[in-house]
Design a protein around this motif. Structure first.
Motif, PDB file in Angstrom:
ATOM      1  N   LEU A  41      41.994  41.904  43.942  1.00 43.37           N
ATOM      2  CA  LEU A  41      41.594  41.439  42.612  1.00 43.37           C
ATOM      3  C   LEU A  41      41.680  42.563  41.572  1.00 43.37           C
ATOM      4  O   LEU A  41      41.788  42.319  40.382  1.00 43.37           O
ATOM      5  N   GLU A  42      41.633  43.805  42.058  1.00 44.20           N
ATOM      6  CA  GLU A  42      41.661  44.964  41.155  1.00 44.20           C
ATOM      7  C   GLU A  42      43.081  45.286  40.694  1.00 44.20           C
ATOM      8  O   GLU A  42      43.313  45.600  39.535  1.00 44.20           O
ATOM      9  N   GLU A 234      37.501  31.876  41.592  1.00 45.16           N
ATOM     10  CA  GLU A 234      36.862  33.186  41.418  1.00 45.16           C
ATOM     11  C   GLU A 234      36.399  33.360  39.977  1.00 45.16           C
ATOM     12  O   GLU A 234      36.999  32.800  39.042  1.00 45.16           O
ATOM     13  N   ASP A 235      35.328  34.101  39.781  1.00 48.52           N
ATOM     14  CA  ASP A 235      34.876  34.434  38.434  1.00 48.52           C
ATOM     15  C   ASP A 235      35.946  35.270  37.726  1.00 48.52           C
ATOM     16  O   ASP A 235      36.419  36.273  38.288  1.00 48.52           O
ATOM     17  N   VAL A 236      36.315  34.870  36.519  1.00 53.14           N
ATOM     18  CA  VAL A 236      37.335  35.599  35.765  1.00 53.14           C
ATOM     19  C   VAL A 236      36.947  37.063  35.603  1.00 53.14           C
ATOM     20  O   VAL A 236      37.798  37.959  35.644  1.00 53.14           O
ATOM     21  N   PRO A 243      45.760  40.652  32.724  1.00 51.32           N
ATOM     22  CA  PRO A 243      46.004  41.379  31.468  1.00 51.32           C
ATOM     23  C   PRO A 243      44.854  41.184  30.484  1.00 51.32           C
ATOM     24  O   PRO A 243      44.234  40.113  30.442  1.00 51.32           O
ATOM     25  N   GLU A 244      44.580  42.191  29.709  1.00 49.52           N
ATOM     26  CA  GLU A 244      43.435  42.173  28.793  1.00 49.52           C
ATOM     27  C   GLU A 244      43.520  41.019  27.809  1.00 49.52           C
ATOM     28  O   GLU A 244      42.504  40.385  27.488  1.00 49.52           O
ATOM     29  N   LYS A 248      40.739  38.078  27.359  1.00 47.39           N
ATOM     30  CA  LYS A 248      40.125  37.828  26.052  1.00 47.39           C
ATOM     31  C   LYS A 248      40.285  36.356  25.660  1.00 47.39           C
ATOM     32  O   LYS A 248      39.332  35.716  25.196  1.00 47.39           O
ATOM     33  N   HIS A 249      41.499  35.822  25.862  1.00 44.01           N
ATOM     34  CA  HIS A 249      41.774  34.424  25.520  1.00 44.01           C
ATOM     35  C   HIS A 249      40.876  33.484  26.324  1.00 44.01           C
ATOM     36  O   HIS A 249      40.305  32.519  25.777  1.00 44.01           O
TER      37      HIS A 249
END
Length: 473
Positions: A41-42, A234-236, A243-244, A248-249
């Motif tokens: 996940l990382e 899974e929790d976002v 990607p950031e 954010k979206h």
């Protein structure tokens, strides 16, 4: 029934012992699986981690969805085209056409494969939806593609590698949705591919639609058939490699979860935990992808029968079985040819209680052209049971690990549902019972096993793909 001679029985017992799965292995396997998930996940840059592919599926069905949608499923051995009618009351109906995938399509070019698929879709629509075609309707379709892809959105995904015997080399690194759409457009088939779904993602969504929390929330969708894999929500916030701008979206849209395709067939490719007998090594060498999908090669239906075949061939070389054949050239060639003994035959061997195991005798004659003695068939049954038992016990590792990871049993009186699809989990005698026995040996213990429900999610990959396409609207 006659006893097996002492030398052969002693050796058969030794072989079976090599396939035993200890509780210690299961416990260590669960811990290492969770660790492999967290690392996957990382980042995508850790080759020892699970792939943990974000699917961009961010909603789980409620069972109230309605509509008529198309879905196609490119799986292990068949290509299916389906039209699904979602009735809004947790039920659905479907019409399907199933076509065996020709071997030359599995190893040819991407143009051959996707042209063939597009022609099958065109024929299906003309057969089952001719009125809609005349009205000029455009169909929305979900595409279940049961191979590792890197998704950048709900309706695009790049193939990272083939599994399950496929080797269409010019397709690797390409967007499979774009390839299918290109060939559909060239044939003027009025279909828009709206979503890409892995079969395990589809199984999770389909079971969520039909299960409706009857036996607890559906936490995992999994496949135990030709191959094996699993998906879960899974929790976002924990999917650090997103990607950031995507994170954010999703946050602005109030989305908190995303379905993850674990690709657990690749669990422990380095074999830190998994068993690695000399027969496993031969199976791996004979496969189309040596050195990868190590977990799948110890669990899935494509490899269980092959493992048995390799063991039988080895016992012949040791002079313990099929003694009438003095040389390898004299042996029935089907016994010496990889992947000629399938898991369906093992299902029969597993439960054969006919006099002298006559049913097994007929199956071995039919499948391998191999005459056997009663003594040999007794040993084949013993080996079959050991290989299947190992598969089911190892299968409990990822299920238990994911349930622990998401805290599925936190709180009191919680029931948990797992949607499963695939020929092994559905049809292999006693497989789910053996899986549950192994779950009780994990950190979840007997209490967790009692609260777990493993239910067959029939047609999960097709219905789930349709649900993906619906969610994109």
């Amino acid at each position: 029934m006659p006893a097996v001679n002492k030398k052969l029985q002693t050796r058969a017992n030794q072989v079976c012992k090599c396939f035993e799965v200890s509780q210690d292995l299961i416990l260590r396997g669960v811990d290492y699986f969770i660790d492999s998930c967290e690392r996957g996940l990382e980042t995508d840059d850790d080759p020892t981690a699970l792939m943990m592919i974000p699917t961009y599926v961010t909603s789980i069905p409620t069972g109230h969805e309605q509509g008529v949608l198309l879905a196609v499923d490119l799986g292990g051995t068949n290509f299916r085209v389906v039209s699904v009618t979602l009735k809004g009351d947790h039920t659905f109906s479907l019409v399907q056409a199933k076509s065996p995938i020709p071997l030359d399509m599995m190893s040819g070019t991407s143009a051959m494969l996707f042209q063939w698929m597009s022609e099958k879709i065109d024929k299906f629509l003309k057969t089952h939806h001719s009125d809609s075609l005349k009205e000029g309707n455009n169909f929305k379709m979900g595409f279940t593609f049961s191979f590792p892809v890197k998704q950048k959105s709900l309706n695009s995904g790049t193939l990272t590698r083939w599994t399950k015997g496929f080797d269409v080399s010019d397709c690797v690194g390409k967007d499979v949705v774009a390839l299918l759409q290109e060939h559909l457009d060239a044939l003027k088939v009025p279909v828009t591919v709206g979503a890409l779904a892995n079969d395990t993602v589809g199984t999770l969504l389909a079971r969520s639609y039909t299960g409706a929390n009857k036996e607890g929330e559906t936490i995992i969708g999994c496949i135990f058939g030709t191959g094996t894999n699993g998906a879960y929500a899974e929790d976002v916030s924990k999917i650090k490699k997103l990607p950031e701008d995507v994170r954010k979206h999703l946050k602005e849209a109030g989305v908190t979860q995303m379905v993850i395709n674990t690709e657990w067939g690749s669990f422990d490719n380095q074999m830190k935990i998994l068993p690695n007998t000399k027969w496993d090594q031969v199976v791996d060498k004979n496969s189309s992808n040596p050195g990868v999908h190590i977990f799948e090669k110890r669990v899935s239906g494509l490899y269980m029968g092959e493992t048995l075949r390799v063991v039988l061939f080895d016992l012949w070389k040791e002079g313990l079985l099929f003694k009438d054949y003095a040389t390898e050239e004299a042996l029935p060639h089907r016994l010496t040819t990889p992947f000629n003994l399938d898991t369906e035959a093992m299902s029969l061997f597993e439960i054969d209680d006919s006099t002298g195991l006559k049913a097994s005798e007929l199956k071995l004659q039919q499948m391998l052209r191999l005459p056997t003695t009663t003594e040999e068939r007794l040993v084949i049954q013993q080996l079959t049971r050991a290989i299947a038992h190992r598969s089911a016990y190892l299968a409990a590792i990822p299920i238990s690990a994911l349930l622990m990871k998401v805290g599925a049993f936190d709180g009191h009186h919680v029931e948990v549902d797992v949607g499963a699809d695939g020929s092994v989990v559905e049809f292999y005698p006693g497989y789910r019972t053996m899986m549950r026995d192994a779950v009780s040996l994990t950190q979840l213990g007997p209490k967790g096993e009692r609260r777990l429900h493993i239910n067959i999610s029939k047609d999960g990959s097709s219905v789930g793909a349709a649900l993906c396409a619906l969610s994109e609207e």
